[in-house]
Design an enzyme around this catalytic site. Structure first.
Site, PDB file in Angstrom:
ATOM      1  N   ASP A 169       0.843  -1.196   0.000  1.00  0.00           N
ATOM      2  CA  ASP A 169       0.000   0.000   0.000  1.00  0.00           C
ATOM      3  C   ASP A 169       0.886   1.257   0.000  1.00  0.00           C
ATOM      4  O   ASP A 169       1.875   1.316   0.739  1.00  0.00           O
ATOM      5  CB  ASP A 169      -0.887  -0.043   1.255  1.00  0.00           C
ATOM      6  CG  ASP A 169      -2.012   0.977   1.206  1.00  0.00           C
ATOM      7  OD1 ASP A 169      -2.352   1.434   0.108  1.00  0.00           O
ATOM      8  OD2 ASP A 169      -2.547   1.300   2.286  1.00  0.00           O
ATOM      9  N   THR A 189      -6.868   2.811  10.075  1.00  0.00           N
ATOM     10  CA  THR A 189      -6.845   3.490  11.374  1.00  0.00           C
ATOM     11  C   THR A 189      -7.926   2.994  12.332  1.00  0.00           C
ATOM     12  O   THR A 189      -7.644   2.690  13.497  1.00  0.00           O
ATOM     13  CB  THR A 189      -7.016   5.012  11.151  1.00  0.00           C
ATOM     14  OG1 THR A 189      -6.033   5.414  10.209  1.00  0.00           O
ATOM     15  CG2 THR A 189      -6.831   5.784  12.436  1.00  0.00           C
TER      16      THR A 189
HETATM   17  P1  13P Z   1      -7.611   4.912   7.024  1.00  0.00           P
HETATM   18  O1  13P Z   1      -6.426   4.686   7.910  1.00  0.00           O
HETATM   19  O2  13P Z   1      -8.144   6.295   7.111  1.00  0.00           O
HETATM   20  O3  13P Z   1      -8.666   3.876   7.207  1.00  0.00           O
HETATM   21  O4  13P Z   1      -7.079   4.790   5.517  1.00  0.00           O
HETATM   22  C1  13P Z   1      -6.442   3.631   5.117  1.00  0.00           C
HETATM   23  C2  13P Z   1      -5.958   3.762   3.729  1.00  0.00           C
HETATM   24  O5  13P Z   1      -6.527   4.432   2.900  1.00  0.00           O
HETATM   25  C3  13P Z   1      -4.752   3.029   3.375  1.00  0.00           C
HETATM   26  O6  13P Z   1      -4.421   3.141   2.039  1.00  0.00           O
END
Ligand code: 13P
Length: 284
Positions: free
Chosen positions: A82, A235
């Site tokens: 990611d 998150t």
């Molecule tokens: P959040 O941490 O806001 O859920 O986002 C995760 C994300 O988009 C990782 O690519």
């Protein structure tokens, strides 16, 4: 079933107008909890490792565990790097057996983003690995735990840029900025559905919504109905696992085994992952 290319999962949800959740997971307890959730309702899932979190991980061991473990699942699972930013880290993920990589050039001028992304697409596709790119910019911490952020409309994806980006790079999936931020929100997220619809009408690859934490459930449903096929989450799940573990430790006045904390975290992640797997496939 086991490990499949990211595009194999995304093409199916793209064709049937639903979505798949993609969870960042940087510990074994979370990975096991996510696999258990997806196997319990027989739904595919994407597990991601954010480049920004690599300093927290014993990378070689963790990558080896992931490719081995995800190779044995009863449902199709894709493994994606990611927010890949460094060429070397992207190459490492491809060599380790990841089935998808994100190249995030979203903070570069469009020409540079296109040429960097195209280069990664050429290499990754030659290795049978799917690629996600980003045009426009989703603000906030990408895998780290930064302070809350606000969405900035100036950085939202322009539909004509999205079309050009996809045509000129050959990406398999496109992350769009339509009002979410990574990490904790300042204020309430307000998604720009008109923009999403315009992008959907002229772009023919699966669309990705980053910054899933903090978005209301009804907004997710609306986002999927209007063209989102992959939702990235981190998150909310990570913070909930910590909060529940601390809560439990306090109740037991800190007289407990470490394994009990891991179990609480695992159960918390499992329950949230299950909710999202059901919600995004629109059959909750
Ligand atoms: P959040 O941490 O806001 O859920 O986002 C995760 C994300 O988009 C990782 O690519």
């Amino acid at each position: 079933m086991g490990l499949v290319t990211m595009v194999e999962i995304l093409d199916k949800v793209h064709a049937n107008g639903t979505a798949v959740p993609a969870f960042d997971a940087i510990d074994h307890a979370s990975v096991e909890a996510i696999i258990k959730a997806s196997e319990s309702i027989n739904k595919p899932v994407i597990i991601m490792v954010p480049e920004a979190a690599l300093p927290l991980i014993d990378v070689d061991n963790y990558f080896e565990y992931l490719t081995y473990r995800l190779g044995k699942t009863k449902v199709p699972v894709a493994l994606e790097l990611d927010h890949g930013k460094s060429f070397n880290v992207i190459m490492k993920a491809i060599h380790a057996g990841f089935t998808g990589v994100m190249i995030d050039g979203s903070d570069l001028p469009i020409e540079e983003n296109i040429s960097l992304t195209r280069k990664i697409v050429e290499i990754a596709h030659a290795a049978g690995v799917s690629v996600e790119g980003e045009i426009g910019h989703v603000a906030g911490g990408e895998g780290d735990m930064t302070e809350g952020s606000e969405a900035d409309e100036n950085m939202y994806t322009k539909p004509e840029d999205a079309k050009r980006f996809v045509e000129e790079t050959g990406v398999d999936a496109l992350a769009v900025a339509i009002g979410t931020v990574h990490g904790v929100y300042k204020g309430t997220p307000k998604l720009d559905y008109e923009r999403l619809k315009k992008i959907k009408n002229i772009v023919n690859v699966p669309l990705v919504l980053h910054g899933g934490s903090g978005v209301a459930k009804e907004d997710f449903v609306k986002a999927v109905e209007n063209g989102i096929n992959k939702v990235n989450l981190f998150t909310e799940i990570s913070m909930a696992a910590v909060a529940q573990s601390i809560n439990y430790a306090q109740k037991k006045q800190n007289k407990l085994h470490f394994a009990e904390l891991v179990l609480i975290a695992n159960k918390t992640v499992n329950a949230i992952a299950l909710d999202y797997l059901k919600l995004l496939s629109l059959d909750n």
